[in-house]
Design a protein around this motif. Sequence first.
Motif, PDB file in Angstrom:
ATOM      1  N   TYR A  38      17.379  12.847 -50.601  1.00  0.00           N
ATOM      2  CA  TYR A  38      17.496  12.516 -49.176  1.00  0.00           C
ATOM      3  C   TYR A  38      16.582  11.337 -48.828  1.00  0.00           C
ATOM      4  O   TYR A  38      17.013  10.375 -48.194  1.00  0.00           O
ATOM      5  N   ASP A  39      15.319  11.417 -49.268  1.00  0.00           N
ATOM      6  CA  ASP A  39      14.362  10.346 -48.984  1.00  0.00           C
ATOM      7  C   ASP A  39      14.797   9.014 -49.592  1.00  0.00           C
ATOM      8  O   ASP A  39      14.635   7.960 -48.984  1.00  0.00           O
TER       9      ASP A  39
ATOM     10  N   GLU B 224      17.760   8.404 -45.914  1.00  0.00           N
ATOM     11  CA  GLU B 224      16.725   8.572 -44.905  1.00  0.00           C
ATOM     12  C   GLU B 224      17.159   8.052 -43.529  1.00  0.00           C
ATOM     13  O   GLU B 224      16.584   8.432 -42.522  1.00  0.00           O
ATOM     14  N   ASP B 225      18.193   7.209 -43.499  1.00  0.00           N
ATOM     15  CA  ASP B 225      18.689   6.683 -42.231  1.00  0.00           C
ATOM     16  C   ASP B 225      19.645   7.655 -41.535  1.00  0.00           C
ATOM     17  O   ASP B 225      20.118   7.383 -40.440  1.00  0.00           O
TER      18      ASP B 225
ATOM     19  N   GLU C  80      19.210  14.992 -41.753  1.00  0.00           N
ATOM     20  CA  GLU C  80      19.177  15.798 -42.966  1.00  0.00           C
ATOM     21  C   GLU C  80      20.466  16.593 -43.150  1.00  0.00           C
ATOM     22  O   GLU C  80      20.951  16.749 -44.267  1.00  0.00           O
TER      23      GLU C  80
ATOM     24  N   SER D 231      15.424  17.100 -51.332  1.00  0.00           N
ATOM     25  CA  SER D 231      14.602  16.336 -50.392  1.00  0.00           C
ATOM     26  C   SER D 231      14.253  14.959 -50.955  1.00  0.00           C
ATOM     27  O   SER D 231      14.167  13.981 -50.218  1.00  0.00           O
TER      28      SER D 231
END
Length: 64
Positions: free
Chosen positions: A52-53, A57-58, A61, A49
């Motif tokens: 991912y952030d 993030e665009d 997930e 996570s």
Amino acid sequence: MPAMGYHLRLLGRFELLSPCGDDIAVSSKKSQALIAVLAVARGEAVLRSRLYDLLWEDRGEEQA
């Protein structure tokens, strides 16, 4: 004889060298960022996570 490891340069031009000194081409900026984040973690777990952030993030997930 000391253990030979990879050499990673993060300041200035990104550079990753193999233990024998060969340049490892990493052309994608996202791949370079992923390598940098994992290297700075120094063996500590990095949550998916968090990656991912930071990097995707665009995107959805599932795609990240």
